[in-house]
Scaffold this active site. Sequence first.
Site, PDB file in Angstrom:
ATOM      1  N   ASP A 254       0.831  -1.213   0.000  1.00 12.75           N
ATOM      2  CA  ASP A 254       0.000   0.000   0.000  1.00 12.75           C
ATOM      3  C   ASP A 254       0.856   1.250   0.000  1.00 12.75           C
ATOM      4  OD1 ASP A 254      -1.796  -2.222   1.215  1.00 12.75           O
ATOM      5  OD2 ASP A 254      -3.107  -0.628   0.470  1.00 12.75           O
TER       6      ASP A 254
HETATM    7  O1  MRU Z   1      -7.546  -3.158   2.947  1.00 13.19           O
HETATM    8  P1  MRU Z   1      -7.288  -3.527   1.517  1.00 13.19           P
HETATM    9  O2  MRU Z   1      -8.043  -4.728   1.076  1.00 13.19           O
HETATM   10  O3  MRU Z   1      -7.451  -2.353   0.589  1.00 13.19           O
HETATM   11  O4  MRU Z   1      -5.748  -3.918   1.494  1.00 13.19           O
HETATM   12  C1  MRU Z   1      -5.182  -4.373   0.300  1.00 13.19           C
HETATM   13  C2  MRU Z   1      -3.744  -4.712   0.432  1.00 13.19           C
HETATM   14  O5  MRU Z   1      -3.138  -4.619   1.461  1.00 13.19           O
HETATM   15  C3  MRU Z   1      -3.034  -5.089  -0.841  1.00 13.19           C
HETATM   16  O6  MRU Z   1      -2.029  -6.009  -0.588  1.00 13.19           O
HETATM   17  C4  MRU Z   1      -2.428  -3.826  -1.474  1.00 13.19           C
HETATM   18  O7  MRU Z   1      -3.361  -2.794  -1.532  1.00 13.19           O
HETATM   19  C5  MRU Z   1      -1.890  -4.088  -2.832  1.00 13.19           C
HETATM   20  S1  MRU Z   1      -3.175  -4.401  -4.021  1.00 13.19           S
HETATM   21  C6  MRU Z   1      -2.390  -4.608  -5.527  1.00 13.19           C
END
Ligand code: MRU
Length: 380
Positions: A254
């Site tokens: 993220d």
């Molecule tokens: O809370 P989320 O489902 O948005 O978290 C998603 C993640 O942590 C993913 O690993 C990250 O966003 C990468 S998506 C290509």
Amino acid sequence: MTLQAIQYSEGNLAIIDQLQLPHVEKYIPIQTSEEGWHAIKEMRVRGAPAIAIVAALALASELSTLMDCNKLSPSADDTRTFIIEKLHFLVSSRPTAVNLSDAAGKLQTIVEESVKFPQSTGRSVAFAFIKAAEAMLEKDVEDNKKIGKYGAMWISENTLSNNSRARVLTHCNTGSLATSGFGTALGVIRALASTDSLLHAYCTETRPYNQGSRLTAFELVHDRIPATLITDSMAGALLARADIRVNAIVVGADRVAANGDTANKIGTYGLAVLAKHHGVKFLVAAPLTTIDLATKSGDEITIEERPASEVTMVRGICEHGGTSEDVRMATVSIAAKGINVWNPAFDVTPWTLIDGIITERGVMEKGSDGLFHLDKLFKD
Ligand code: MRU
């Protein structure tokens, strides 16, 4: 045919409602930035690249409608102010994934530039924004395919002997549902499978939101990739098995700080520690839009904390043997009433535990000084 989380055509945006997956495949229209903000906040769309693109296209759709109804201000300056306010609002939906603020910053620059053109109007500024938002959708898929290719090559070259195939563990959902298409870490698994270099994929359930069991498992089944679901607590036992040698753990991100510290779905850090203990390669797959050179280390990353109910309750379908037309969703309580809850959505994996960062530019490993030099990725 790969899954499409985001459907967009000429000012019409729809997203697959991820809260209903894997049980119901329903697309919901997103016509305004307000609707985009709620879809992101409520996790109807999630995943760092996907939320950035949905935010951009939600505002693009709103601008298209305003133009169609002749409700857009004719003034270039007013339209710029309108767009920038909406971008700030969209960025407030979720704090950790940098892709959203990165996209907003880039779009703001394009809008500022377009206002400077002689004879710019409200429409010309809105068109500049819409074109740039649409280009982001296209570019994300192209970048993911490159990430998949580079990651698969690195795993083959660094973890496989002649003619062997890889076992790869992944966490959360980083596939078509988390991006514009193909995916990042799941894209690497897809690329390995497409060259018959994948023996088996393992996906974690990813408590508390179950992106692994609901979404990644759904994508793996959809693509007929040989895969096994485990709960998060089983990863250590899997890596300890002598008869099943996991070659690599690949996760998404993220926000990757300048030193390589990586914020990703809660549980990633634990997997990285396990990988180090068991001598398994640990890779982060992310487009450049996830790398944030302005954030020096993981200490500076804001970690989103989500409602306690996501830990104390579980939502799913009632197993009553009905047909897909009469699927009934229910929320059940799974924790003692009155218990305190801590629910961070992400954790930070220190750069020391990461073997490589896969981007659309290739796989970056640490330099001879033992450090990541992510700034090099942004130089031509
Ligand atoms: O809370 P989320 O489902 O948005 O978290 C998603 C993640 O942590 C993913 O690993 C990250 O966003 C990468 S998506 C290509």
